[in-house]
Design a protein around this motif. Sequence first.
Motif, PDB file in Angstrom:
ATOM      1  N   LEU A  17      43.510  34.150  50.341  1.00 56.47           N
ATOM      2  CA  LEU A  17      44.668  34.868  49.816  1.00 56.47           C
ATOM      3  C   LEU A  17      44.562  36.346  50.158  1.00 56.47           C
ATOM      4  O   LEU A  17      43.478  36.917  50.107  1.00 56.47           O
ATOM      5  CB  LEU A  17      44.679  34.678  48.291  1.00 56.47           C
ATOM      6  CG  LEU A  17      45.855  35.157  47.496  1.00 56.47           C
ATOM      7  CD1 LEU A  17      47.084  34.337  47.844  1.00 56.47           C
ATOM      8  CD2 LEU A  17      45.554  34.999  46.013  1.00 56.47           C
ATOM      9  N   ASP A  18      45.684  36.966  50.504  1.00 57.56           N
ATOM     10  CA  ASP A  18      45.712  38.397  50.792  1.00 57.56           C
ATOM     11  C   ASP A  18      45.742  39.154  49.458  1.00 57.56           C
ATOM     12  O   ASP A  18      46.621  38.885  48.630  1.00 57.56           O
ATOM     13  CB  ASP A  18      46.956  38.724  51.620  1.00 57.56           C
ATOM     14  CG  ASP A  18      46.927  40.131  52.176  1.00 57.56           C
ATOM     15  OD1 ASP A  18      46.050  40.916  51.763  1.00 57.56           O
ATOM     16  OD2 ASP A  18      47.786  40.451  53.024  1.00 57.56           O
ATOM     17  N   PRO A  19      44.827  40.098  49.198  1.00 62.50           N
ATOM     18  CA  PRO A  19      44.801  40.813  47.910  1.00 62.50           C
ATOM     19  C   PRO A  19      46.069  41.599  47.610  1.00 62.50           C
ATOM     20  O   PRO A  19      46.306  41.969  46.472  1.00 62.50           O
ATOM     21  CB  PRO A  19      43.605  41.769  48.051  1.00 62.50           C
ATOM     22  CG  PRO A  19      42.801  41.257  49.169  1.00 62.50           C
ATOM     23  CD  PRO A  19      43.726  40.498  50.068  1.00 62.50           C
ATOM     24  N   ILE A  20      46.910  41.833  48.596  1.00 63.78           N
ATOM     25  CA  ILE A  20      48.147  42.592  48.384  1.00 63.78           C
ATOM     26  C   ILE A  20      49.071  41.881  47.395  1.00 63.78           C
ATOM     27  O   ILE A  20      49.838  42.513  46.685  1.00 63.78           O
ATOM     28  CB  ILE A  20      48.860  42.874  49.735  1.00 63.78           C
ATOM     29  CG1 ILE A  20      49.794  44.080  49.618  1.00 63.78           C
ATOM     30  CG2 ILE A  20      49.639  41.688  50.236  1.00 63.78           C
ATOM     31  CD1 ILE A  20      49.115  45.393  49.725  1.00 63.78           C
ATOM     32  N   TYR A  21      48.976  40.537  47.305  1.00 65.51           N
ATOM     33  CA  TYR A  21      49.816  39.795  46.359  1.00 65.51           C
ATOM     34  C   TYR A  21      49.422  40.071  44.916  1.00 65.51           C
ATOM     35  O   TYR A  21      50.184  39.807  44.003  1.00 65.51           O
ATOM     36  CB  TYR A  21      49.751  38.284  46.634  1.00 65.51           C
ATOM     37  CG  TYR A  21      50.419  37.912  47.926  1.00 65.51           C
ATOM     38  CD1 TYR A  21      51.793  37.955  48.052  1.00 65.51           C
ATOM     39  CD2 TYR A  21      49.673  37.535  49.033  1.00 65.51           C
ATOM     40  CE1 TYR A  21      52.414  37.644  49.251  1.00 65.51           C
ATOM     41  CE2 TYR A  21      50.282  37.221  50.228  1.00 65.51           C
ATOM     42  CZ  TYR A  21      51.653  37.276  50.330  1.00 65.51           C
ATOM     43  OH  TYR A  21      52.264  36.973  51.518  1.00 65.51           O
ATOM     44  N   LEU A  22      48.231  40.601  44.721  1.00 61.56           N
ATOM     45  CA  LEU A  22      47.761  40.955  43.380  1.00 61.56           C
ATOM     46  C   LEU A  22      47.983  42.442  43.102  1.00 61.56           C
ATOM     47  O   LEU A  22      47.622  42.933  42.044  1.00 61.56           O
ATOM     48  CB  LEU A  22      46.279  40.623  43.233  1.00 61.56           C
ATOM     49  CG  LEU A  22      45.912  39.161  43.463  1.00 61.56           C
ATOM     50  CD1 LEU A  22      44.420  39.004  43.585  1.00 61.56           C
ATOM     51  CD2 LEU A  22      46.453  38.295  42.365  1.00 61.56           C
ATOM     52  N   GLY A  23      48.531  43.155  44.080  1.00 65.97           N
ATOM     53  CA  GLY A  23      48.758  44.586  43.921  1.00 65.97           C
ATOM     54  C   GLY A  23      47.559  45.423  44.324  1.00 65.97           C
ATOM     55  O   GLY A  23      47.486  46.602  44.023  1.00 65.97           O
ATOM     56  N   ILE A  24      46.607  44.812  45.055  1.00 63.67           N
ATOM     57  CA  ILE A  24      45.385  45.519  45.457  1.00 63.67           C
ATOM     58  C   ILE A  24      45.472  45.810  46.954  1.00 63.67           C
ATOM     59  O   ILE A  24      45.713  44.912  47.759  1.00 63.67           O
ATOM     60  CB  ILE A  24      44.144  44.667  45.136  1.00 63.67           C
ATOM     61  CG1 ILE A  24      44.063  44.480  43.611  1.00 63.67           C
ATOM     62  CG2 ILE A  24      42.880  45.310  45.671  1.00 63.67           C
ATOM     63  CD1 ILE A  24      43.104  43.433  43.178  1.00 63.67           C
TER      64      ILE A  24
END
Length: 197
Positions: A17-24
């Motif tokens: 998973l790309d951390p950008i989906y968590l806002g990171i």
Amino acid sequence: MAVNRVPVLKRCRSLGLDPIYLGIDKKSTRQLKRANRKVSEYGLQLREKQKAKFIYGVLEKPFRNYYKKADRMPGQTGENMMIMLESRLDNVVFRLGFARTRREARQIVDHKHILVNGKSVNIPSYLVKAGDVIEIKENAKGSERYKAILEVTGGRLVPEWLEADQENLKGTVKELPNREAIDVPVDEMLIVELYSK
């Protein structure tokens, strides 16, 4: 209360998973050392479920309850479940740009900084409805915390189903999202297959 203490980037790597989906905004440069073995159908279904649970910060029992509730609703079970997860109050606070991550949004809701239609709500799993007005409490608006958050989230795109007024830390739910408006990389049909066994 159960708390997930797994390092976020490590969990993102294991789920692909790309951390950008968590806002990171961080990227992990380390590669996961995994043998190229074939993943079973059950393994794929389980990974999708774990991905959805991790993104929205929901534990197993509430997640199963979302599935059961979505199953009883008219329409497709997978879509209904994703819409319910997306319309959780902590997720809406994150989407409006009032928090950097969903975990931070959950904490903001827990600390009673959120008003829904003028009433204080401190339940992160509260499901918002079309027409709801979500805002930060008046006494918290001037704090340095929200100024710092808005600096980070100012350029973030707010989904079409929400309307954000970042000057006044206020947002409106125009309508409930449809599946196309949810940009989460989860194949909900695999989750439905897993639970319907």
